[in-house]
Design an enzyme around this catalytic site. Structure first.
Site, PDB file in Angstrom:
ATOM      1  N   CYS A 141      25.607   5.826   4.884  1.00  0.00           N
ATOM      2  CA  CYS A 141      24.406   5.237   5.472  1.00  0.00           C
ATOM      3  C   CYS A 141      23.171   6.005   5.013  1.00  0.00           C
ATOM      4  O   CYS A 141      23.208   7.219   4.825  1.00  0.00           O
ATOM      5  CB  CYS A 141      24.493   5.202   6.990  1.00  0.00           C
ATOM      6  N   GLU A 142      22.117   5.262   4.794  1.00  0.00           N
ATOM      7  CA  GLU A 142      20.917   5.906   4.261  1.00  0.00           C
ATOM      8  C   GLU A 142      20.113   6.635   5.334  1.00  0.00           C
ATOM      9  O   GLU A 142      19.154   7.319   5.026  1.00  0.00           O
ATOM     10  CB  GLU A 142      20.050   4.887   3.510  1.00  0.00           C
ATOM     11  N   HIS A 143      20.519   6.500   6.595  1.00  0.00           N
ATOM     12  CA  HIS A 143      19.789   7.194   7.659  1.00  0.00           C
ATOM     13  C   HIS A 143      20.323   8.595   7.907  1.00  0.00           C
ATOM     14  O   HIS A 143      19.571   9.493   8.246  1.00  0.00           O
ATOM     15  CB  HIS A 143      19.861   6.380   8.958  1.00  0.00           C
ATOM     16  N   HIS A 144      21.655   8.766   7.754  1.00  0.00           N
ATOM     17  CA  HIS A 144      22.261  10.073   8.040  1.00  0.00           C
ATOM     18  C   HIS A 144      23.086  10.598   6.879  1.00  0.00           C
ATOM     19  O   HIS A 144      23.610  11.694   6.955  1.00  0.00           O
ATOM     20  CB  HIS A 144      23.167   9.969   9.277  1.00  0.00           C
ATOM     21  N   HIS A 155      30.756   3.146  11.226  1.00  0.00           N
ATOM     22  CA  HIS A 155      29.719   4.053  10.736  1.00  0.00           C
ATOM     23  C   HIS A 155      29.940   5.419  11.369  1.00  0.00           C
ATOM     24  O   HIS A 155      29.873   5.549  12.594  1.00  0.00           O
ATOM     25  CB  HIS A 155      28.335   3.515  11.113  1.00  0.00           C
ATOM     26  N   CYS A 161      28.117   7.861  11.502  1.00  0.00           N
ATOM     27  CA  CYS A 161      26.957   8.371  12.251  1.00  0.00           C
ATOM     28  C   CYS A 161      26.996   7.888  13.705  1.00  0.00           C
ATOM     29  O   CYS A 161      26.330   8.448  14.571  1.00  0.00           O
ATOM     30  CB  CYS A 161      25.647   7.986  11.572  1.00  0.00           C
TER      31      CYS A 161
HETATM   32 ZN   LIG Z   1      23.564   6.379  10.005  1.00  0.00          ZN
END
Ligand SMILES: [Zn+2]
Length: 222
Positions: free
Chosen positions: A103-106, A172, A174
């Site tokens: 994931c590009e957020h975490h 996910h 995250c």
């Molecule tokens: Zn994430």
């Protein structure tokens, strides 16, 4: 050096990431390894202790594999490989394509399965190419919704079929290992184009075949 790192080096020139994929020049391997050392210190550990000495190099090699999709153009790849359809006019479906993404957020793993269906107009691709198509997009920093749409749109642009349907189910990390800690939660996303969007019959045939009709309805395909 492990086998995969060797393969990646052969297949992908490290100095040529996809357009828009990087801000500025790609850093050197030494810079990448230094950044990993910084993160180890940030985590409260000592990058110079025995067990961690080789870790920055291993992480850099792992990144070459996990993010190799930044150095590949799936459209060009598919364009070289189509075959004439020879009168076949039913849905082509490949389901349960396992993938690993981040994931590009975490930058945490996304582990899941993709299901791809299309109604060919005059060309089809080999099933291994559909797997490769998922891999190219998965091996980038991703958002599941974006990846689902990218796979569908790429097939739509290159094969110009009557319609395309892509459904992705994934967990996910995250969400499962941090934050809300919900290991039982999986996310389902879908992208329907052409006749898969406009014809309920085609869409239902696809969803029945992948056995996810209920799940996708809840996610509001239309
Ligand atoms: Zn994430």
């Amino acid at each position: 050096m492990d086998k995969i790192a060797k393969l990646n080096q052969r297949a992908k020139p490290p100095s040529a990431p996809r357009v828009g994929g990087t801000a500025g020049a790609r850093p050197s391997r030494t810079e990448a390894e230094d950044a990993v050392r910084t993160l180890i210190r940030w985590a409260g550990d000592n990058p110079d202790r025995e067990g961690l000495v080789g870790t920055p190099a291993r992480v850099a090699r792992a990144y070459e594999e996990w993010f190799s999709g930044n150095f590949e153009n799936p459209q060009e790849y598919l364009q070289r490989t189509f075959e004439e359809v020879a009168g076949y006019d039913e849905i082509v479906l490949l389901r349960d394509i396992r993938f690993e993404s981040h994931c590009e957020h975490h930058m945490a793993p996304i582990i899941g399965r993709a299901h791809i269906g299309y109604l060919p107009r005059d060309r089809v691709v080999g099933i291994s190419k559909l797997v490769r198509l998922v891999d190219v997009y998965a091996r980038r920093l991703q958002v599941q919704e974006k990846m689902t749409a990218e796979v569908a749109k790429c097939l739509n642009v290159v094969l110009k079929p009557f319609g395309v349907g892509v459904v992705v189910e994934a967990t996910h990390e995250c969400m499962t290992t941090r934050g809300v800690h919900r290991p039982e939660v999986s996310m389902v996303t879908s992208c329907m184009l052409g006749s898969f969007r406009t014809h309920a019959e085609t869409r239902n045939e696809f969803l029945a075949a992948i056995n996810l009709k209920g799940a996708v309805r809840r996610n509001n395909v239309d």
